[in-house]
Structure formats: structure tokens, C-alpha cells
Design a protein around this motif. Structure first.
Motif, PDB file in Angstrom:
ATOM      1  N   MET A 203      -4.748   0.655  -6.343  1.00  0.00           N
ATOM      2  CA  MET A 203      -6.266   1.230  -6.286  1.00  0.00           C
ATOM      3  C   MET A 203      -5.856   1.433  -4.962  1.00  0.00           C
ATOM      4  SD  MET A 203      -9.604   0.428  -8.608  1.00  0.00           S
ATOM      5  CE  MET A 203      -8.896  -1.580  -8.749  1.00  0.00           C
ATOM      6  N   ARG A 204      -5.272   0.022  -3.839  1.00  0.00           N
ATOM      7  CA  ARG A 204      -4.988   0.292  -2.347  1.00  0.00           C
ATOM      8  C   ARG A 204      -4.087   1.829  -2.216  1.00  0.00           C
ATOM      9  NH1 ARG A 204      -4.402  -4.575  -2.164  1.00  0.00           N
ATOM     10  NH2 ARG A 204      -6.336  -5.144  -1.480  1.00  0.00           N
ATOM     11  N   GLN A 205      -2.835   1.791  -3.217  1.00  0.00           N
ATOM     12  CA  GLN A 205      -2.584   2.641  -2.701  1.00  0.00           C
ATOM     13  C   GLN A 205      -2.530   3.979  -3.247  1.00  0.00           C
ATOM     14  OE1 GLN A 205       1.138   1.831  -5.573  1.00  0.00           O
ATOM     15  NE2 GLN A 205       2.505   4.552  -4.930  1.00  0.00           N
ATOM     16  N   VAL A 206      -3.117   3.938  -3.847  1.00  0.00           N
ATOM     17  CA  VAL A 206      -3.849   5.502  -3.876  1.00  0.00           C
ATOM     18  C   VAL A 206      -4.948   5.923  -3.704  1.00  0.00           C
ATOM     19  CG1 VAL A 206      -3.426   5.634  -6.575  1.00  0.00           C
ATOM     20  CG2 VAL A 206      -5.894   4.491  -6.197  1.00  0.00           C
ATOM     21  N   SER A 207      -5.359   5.478  -2.301  1.00  0.00           N
ATOM     22  CA  SER A 207      -5.994   5.060  -1.650  1.00  0.00           C
ATOM     23  C   SER A 207      -5.294   5.481  -0.458  1.00  0.00           C
ATOM     24  CB  SER A 207      -7.536   3.894  -0.944  1.00  0.00           C
ATOM     25  OG  SER A 207      -8.148   5.118  -0.030  1.00  0.00           O
ATOM     26  N   ASN A 209      -2.652   6.028   0.315  1.00  0.00           N
ATOM     27  CA  ASN A 209      -0.571   6.337   0.522  1.00  0.00           C
ATOM     28  C   ASN A 209      -0.929   7.712   0.152  1.00  0.00           C
ATOM     29  OD1 ASN A 209      -0.182   3.858   1.297  1.00  0.00           O
ATOM     30  ND2 ASN A 209       1.053   3.614  -0.450  1.00  0.00           N
ATOM     31  N   ASP A 210      -1.988   7.752  -1.032  1.00  0.00           N
ATOM     32  CA  ASP A 210      -2.402   9.373  -1.502  1.00  0.00           C
ATOM     33  C   ASP A 210      -3.729  10.026  -1.390  1.00  0.00           C
ATOM     34  OD1 ASP A 210       0.256   8.592  -2.997  1.00  0.00           O
ATOM     35  OD2 ASP A 210      -1.224   7.471  -5.019  1.00  0.00           O
ATOM     36  N   GLY A 211      -4.197   9.449  -0.384  1.00  0.00           N
ATOM     37  CA  GLY A 211      -5.253   9.979  -0.125  1.00  0.00           C
ATOM     38  C   GLY A 211      -6.569   9.959  -1.324  1.00  0.00           C
ATOM     39  N   ARG A 212      -6.559   9.224  -2.538  1.00  0.00           N
ATOM     40  CA  ARG A 212      -7.401   8.981  -2.902  1.00  0.00           C
ATOM     41  C   ARG A 212      -8.518   8.779  -2.652  1.00  0.00           C
ATOM     42  NH1 ARG A 212      -4.269  12.595  -6.231  1.00  0.00           N
ATOM     43  NH2 ARG A 212      -2.331  12.590  -6.964  1.00  0.00           N
ATOM     44  N   LEU A 227     -10.900  -4.964  -0.973  1.00  0.00           N
ATOM     45  CA  LEU A 227     -10.575  -3.426  -1.425  1.00  0.00           C
ATOM     46  C   LEU A 227     -10.653  -1.888  -0.685  1.00  0.00           C
ATOM     47  CD1 LEU A 227      -8.465  -1.035  -3.164  1.00  0.00           C
ATOM     48  CD2 LEU A 227     -10.558  -1.497  -5.040  1.00  0.00           C
ATOM     49  N   CYS A 228     -12.723  -2.358  -0.267  1.00  0.00           N
ATOM     50  CA  CYS A 228     -13.467  -1.313   0.208  1.00  0.00           C
ATOM     51  C   CYS A 228     -13.899  -1.171   1.084  1.00  0.00           C
ATOM     52  CB  CYS A 228     -14.552  -1.520  -0.971  1.00  0.00           C
ATOM     53  SG  CYS A 228     -14.368  -1.519  -2.706  1.00  0.00           S
ATOM     54  N   ASN A 229     -13.986   0.218   2.234  1.00  0.00           N
ATOM     55  CA  ASN A 229     -14.606   0.377   3.161  1.00  0.00           C
ATOM     56  C   ASN A 229     -15.625   0.297   3.190  1.00  0.00           C
ATOM     57  OD1 ASN A 229     -11.775   2.632   2.602  1.00  0.00           O
ATOM     58  ND2 ASN A 229     -11.492   1.367   3.804  1.00  0.00           N
TER      59      ASN A 229
END
Length: 421
Positions: A203-207, A209-212, A227-229
């Protein structure tokens, strides 16, 4: 990151609750007769057997592209209902939602897969539902299977999977089929610690690195914190607070009424030697605090009046877990005598701290421990001591490989050194 990907305005979800419904799917003849009789009574008495229940009411917020947002709250706060509406599983009663992107959801175990289809078939089914072509799904197929770790069961109907296997494959599908928005509920708790760690990393990666965009519901505040902002806190179906993760988690635990300080108001603990004024959990700057990270030192400030000096006087604390297990006692006389705090007649303030990287995540209780050594109890833990509480959330590891709560009561970070022969 100014583009909104989710916009919720005045969202509400109403359910009609029946108090006279049948139990289960099987209805016996006696139940039919009984229900008919009750219906006649209600018509004659004018008593209604139904009432409205608003699982969500007037919920509004906005999420930007690429954000990782936690949704927290007590059981029954409306978290799962909100995610089901955002995932288009259920319809809202009021309000409107704008979603700009494909949504992949991992909610309760049992949703998203067809039980009669194999794992392989469900991967292609889910991809098709997300609007992906067969070629796109094939390109990600090996990565999905490898991440899930259920390769040998791939051609088995998923109805025969354990809950852990099901969640492994379901998360892997949701996280690898290129959704713009990934929605994950507490269902991850079904998996083992190692797989939870992999999921958080993904989940950290998709956010990053991938901007999801990721929406993450969990009762594990350590995972939410790492994990969360931002966080949305729900309470009884309404938004209580939207703010930074640390601020919302702090409020979340304060809603538990964690009493992190005690102040005397009636001289209850007055005695000829020592009168307690207050005891309080504090940060390094002596400001009252109830929620700590395990990478912080946890301060305890004791104030009291000494009426006469007695060399046998000992002042300290006892720390208990939420399961009422005594973790340790500590006294101001534990070190060699030359390092004892110099007590004096009049008001005394004693500060001590639990070192960082000692306790695990959880709730803890502090009781005062005051006595005349081998002679007399003044304040005895679990007998006549005031009680204050604090919580530890997050900060359990500096490693990127472990962000979850550890097994056990304590969670020290030890140093490992390689010794050459």
C-alpha cells in the motif's frame, strides 16, 4: 497533489430495523402463525415494529489524488458502511459522491470472489470487473500469484480456501490490478503478521511510487500511523474530526476518556509523612500527555508534600498492562544512595521516565507506590493508590520491514552485531 479523486458531500445511509423479524432463513409454521398474530396485535394497538437507523449522517470530506487516508472509529461508527458506499456495493440514502478513477476494494472476507470459481478464474473475473483487458490481466498474473503465496491452490475453488488464503489472494488482486483507488478494510487482520507487513509495504508502494490513493480502515493505530497522511474519525455515523494522523489518533484515544492525571481535591491521601498532591503522565517538556509513541520517553510527574523527613521513605510507581498484569515496580531509592533524589520538607516534585523502546503498543495503568521501608504502607498499589493511564501507539521499530504491533508485552529494539571469527 491538488486534484480531488474522491469528494463526498452530505452523505447519509438509512436502514430500517425490524424488531419482530424472523431468525435466520428457515421459518417454521409456528413462526408464521406467531408473526400473523403479532401483526394483528400491532394493527389493533398501533404499535410499529420498525424504526429508522442512520449508519451514516451528513458525512462530507475530500481526498486528493495520491493520499493515504485512514478511517478510524469505534465498532458501529459507520466505517464499513462508508467503504461499501464508496465501493459502489450499497447505495447511499442522501448526499452525493464524486469518484474519479477505478476502485478496487478489499472489505469483509467473502466479498469480491465467486466461491464456485477457482483462484485463477477469480483473478480474471476481478480484472474484468475493473475494466482491464485479458492481456492486461495476464501481464500482472504472475506478480499477483507470487505476492499471494497461494500458487498450489490456484485451481481450487475459493470456497475451499481458509480465510487467510482468501485474504491473501483477494488483497493481491486488488493491489496489483492498477486501480486508481485502493480501499482496504480491517479484513487484513485475518492474515498473519508477515503477510500484514507485506500488505502495508504494498500500500505504501502504490501510493508513493505510483501516485495511487489508498483508503485504509484499521483498529491498529500503529499501522494507521505508519501508513496514513491524514485520518477521518467517525463517531456514531458522523465525521468527528479530519486532520493529520497524529492529531486524529490522539483525539481517538482521548475519546476513551484516558485519565492521564490525578489531582487531590479532598486530602484523601493525607498522612503524617506524605500528602499526595497530583500525579500526571507528561512529555519531555512536562506537558500532560496520554498517548505516546514507543520512540518517546514516557514521563511521570509526582507532586506531594513531605511533612517530616524519614530516611525510610520510598516513592515510586507500579506499571500494569491492560490485562491487569504487573509489569514492574520502580522506586526513587533503586539506585545507589548518592544518586537518590534529595527529598525535603514541603512541596516536592519528582520526575521519572519509562525509557523509550521498552513497552509494546497498548493501554497501561500507573499507580503510586509510597511506603516507609519495611515499616508502613502509605500508598499501596491496587489497595489505596490513585490510578492514571496512558497508551503507546507506534514507534515499535526503525526498520521498514516491521511496522505492526509485536507479539508480547515488551518491544525493545536490540542491537545485533556481527562478530568475525
Amino acid at each position: 497533489m491538488s486534484e480531488s479523486i474522491i469528494k463526498v458531500e452530505g452523505l447519509g445511509k438509512k436502514y430500517i430495523i425490524s424488531h419482530e423479524g424472523t431468525r435466520g432463513s428457515y421459518t417454521a409454521l409456528r413462526d408464521v402463525i406467531s408473526n400473523k398474530a403479532k401483526g394483528l396485535m400491532k394493527r389493533s394497538n398501533g404499535v410499529s415494529s420498525k424504526e429508522e437507523f442512520w449508519a451514516l449522517k451528513d458525512v462530507s470530506f475530500e481526498i486528493k489524488k495520491g493520499e493515504v487516508v485512514g478511517i478510524i472509529g469505534r465498532n458501529g461508527a459507520g466505517k464499513s458502511t462508508l467503504l461499501k458506499i464508496l465501493s459502489r456495493i450499497t447505495e447511499p440514502t442522501t448526499g452525493r459522491i464524486e469518484i474519479n478513477g477505478r476502485v478496487a476494494s478489499l472489505l469483509e472476507v467473502g466479498t469480491g470472489f465467486h466461491p464456485e470459481l477457482t483462484g485463477r478464474e477469480n483473478i480474471f473475473l476481478n480484472g474484468a470487473i475493473l475494466g482491464m483487458s485479458r492481456a492486461e490481466i495476464r501481464a500482472r498474473f504472475d506478480e499477483i500469484v507470487d505476492f499471494s503465496g497461494v500458487e498450489i491452490f490456484l485451481d481450487t475453488p475459493v470456497k475451499r480456501y481458509s480465510s487467510g488464503m482468501y485474504v491473501r489472494l483477494a488483497f493481491s488482486v486488488a493491489a496489483h490490478l492498477d486501480p486508481e483507488i485502493l480501499v482496504v478494510d480491517e479484513v487484513l487482520a485475518v492474515g498473519d503478521a508477515e503477510f500484514q507487513k507485506k500488505c502495508l509495504g504494498r500500500m505504501r508502494q502504490v501510493s508513493q511510487n505510483d501516485g495511487r490513493t489508498v483508503l485504509f480502515v484499521s483498529h491498529n493505530m500503529g499501522a494507521v500511523s505508519s501508513l496514513c497522511n491524514r485520518c477521518v474519525m467517525l463517531e456514531r455515523g458522523s465525521v468527528k474530526l479530519i486532520d493529520t494522523t497524529s492529531s486524529v489518533i490522539q483525539r481517538y484515544f482521548h475519546s476513551d476518556n484516558i485519565e492521564s492525571s490525578w489531582k487531590s481535591s479532598d486530602h484523601k491521601f493525607d498522612n503524617p509523612y506524605f500528602t499526595l498532591t497530583s500525579i500526571c503522565m507528561v512529555d519531555f517538556n512536562l506537558n500532560e500527555q496520554s498517548i505516546f509513541s514507543n520512540e518517546q520517553s514516557i514521563g511521570i510527574l509526582i507532586e506531594g508534600t513531605i511533612k517530616q523527613i524519614d530516611p525510610a521513605l520510598m516513592i515510586g510507581v507500579a506499571i500494569y498492562s491492560s490485562e491487569n498484569q504487573l509489569l514492574f515496580w520502580s522506586l526513587h531509592t533503586d539506585k545507589k544512595e548518592t544518586e537518590w533524589s534529595k527529598l525535603r520538607v514541603g512541596l516536592n516534585k519528582l520526575y521519572t521516565q519509562i525509557p523509550k523502546h521498552i513497552l509494546n503498543e497498548g493501554h497501561y495503568r500507573v499507580e503510586l507506590n509510597v511506603s516507609l521501608y519495611n515499616r508502613e504502607w502509605i500508598l499501596q498499589p491496587e489497595i489505596n493508590s490513585p490510578v492514571i493511564r496512558f497508551s503507546i501507539q507506534g514507534g515499535l521499530s526503525e526498520s521498514p520491514l516491521w511496522q505492526m504491533k509485536r507479539p508480547g508485552i515488551i518491544a525493545p529494539i536490540l542491537t545485533y552485531k556481527h562478530i568475525d571469527n
